[in-house]
Design a protein around this motif. Structure first.
Motif, PDB file in Angstrom:
ATOM      1  N   LEU A 158     -52.506 -62.594 -18.178  1.00 32.81           N
ATOM      2  CA  LEU A 158     -52.824 -61.784 -17.009  1.00 32.81           C
ATOM      3  C   LEU A 158     -54.018 -60.875 -17.249  1.00 32.81           C
ATOM      4  CD1 LEU A 158     -51.940 -60.962 -14.157  1.00 32.81           C
ATOM      5  CD2 LEU A 158     -50.471 -59.250 -15.211  1.00 32.81           C
ATOM      6  N   SER A 199     -42.653 -64.497 -25.052  1.00 34.43           N
ATOM      7  CA  SER A 199     -42.990 -64.938 -23.701  1.00 34.43           C
ATOM      8  C   SER A 199     -43.605 -63.796 -22.896  1.00 34.43           C
ATOM      9  CB  SER A 199     -41.757 -65.496 -22.993  1.00 34.43           C
ATOM     10  OG  SER A 199     -40.741 -64.522 -22.935  1.00 34.43           O
ATOM     11  N   VAL A 200     -43.104 -62.582 -23.099  1.00 35.88           N
ATOM     12  CA  VAL A 200     -43.684 -61.418 -22.432  1.00 35.88           C
ATOM     13  C   VAL A 200     -45.114 -61.202 -22.933  1.00 35.88           C
ATOM     14  CG1 VAL A 200     -43.468 -58.930 -22.085  1.00 35.88           C
ATOM     15  CG2 VAL A 200     -41.420 -60.362 -22.128  1.00 35.88           C
ATOM     16  N   SER A 254     -44.969 -69.859 -20.687  1.00 32.96           N
ATOM     17  CA  SER A 254     -45.331 -68.448 -20.578  1.00 32.96           C
ATOM     18  C   SER A 254     -46.843 -68.256 -20.488  1.00 32.96           C
ATOM     19  CB  SER A 254     -44.811 -67.668 -21.783  1.00 32.96           C
ATOM     20  OG  SER A 254     -43.417 -67.731 -21.839  1.00 32.96           O
ATOM     21  N   THR A 266     -55.486 -66.395 -24.440  1.00 27.42           N
ATOM     22  CA  THR A 266     -54.105 -66.842 -24.278  1.00 27.42           C
ATOM     23  C   THR A 266     -53.907 -68.222 -24.895  1.00 27.42           C
ATOM     24  OG1 THR A 266     -53.972 -65.541 -22.254  1.00 27.42           O
ATOM     25  CG2 THR A 266     -52.271 -67.203 -22.592  1.00 27.42           C
ATOM     26  N   SER A 271     -47.478 -63.889 -21.485  1.00 29.17           N
ATOM     27  CA  SER A 271     -47.680 -63.701 -20.050  1.00 29.17           C
ATOM     28  C   SER A 271     -48.643 -62.552 -19.782  1.00 29.17           C
ATOM     29  CB  SER A 271     -46.350 -63.421 -19.359  1.00 29.17           C
ATOM     30  OG  SER A 271     -45.474 -64.504 -19.527  1.00 29.17           O
TER      31      SER A 271
END
Length: 115
Positions: free
Chosen positions: A78, A70-71, A114, A85, A74
């Motif tokens: 970004l 999930s990190v 995420s 993504t 994300s």
């Protein structure tokens, strides 16, 4: 925390740092004039990093795993943008479904949230 849990966290952190290298390399050198090619390559690379992260999880119970995907997704959204993504989300979601277990559908939902 036992040593295997600590080792798993170190491996996940190292894989997240590899995303930093990927971002730096893509922003400086590769395919400066071909943004879509760069985005597809970045998405495949982030997806591969996500799959490797998923292959080194911390197991809570059989079928229920914790990792840092999930990190990864994300940060990918970004800094790399929507196309890389989405590619990484598709790759990791397919991998999570193939892994199976009680938390497979929740894992896919976490991937979607995420991204």
């Amino acid at each position: 925390m036992d040593s295997s849990s600590f080792l798993t966290l170190i491996q996940n952190a190292a894989l997240l740092l590899s995303l930093l290298f990927l971002y730096d390399a893509l922003s400086r050198f590769w395919f400066a004039d071909h943004k879509r090619v760069r985005a597809v390559l970045a998405g495949c690379a982030v997806g591969c990093i996500g799959i490797v992260i998923m292959l080194t999880p911390w197991y809570y119970q059989p079928g229920i795993i914790f990792d840092t995907r999930s990190v990864l997704l994300s940060i990918s959204g970004l800094f790399l943008g929507p196309l890389p993504t989405l590619i990484a989300m598709a790759m990791t979601a397919i991998m999570r479904l193939l892994q199976g277990g009680g938390g497979a559908l929740i894992g896919v939902v976490v991937i979607l949230a995420s991204g």
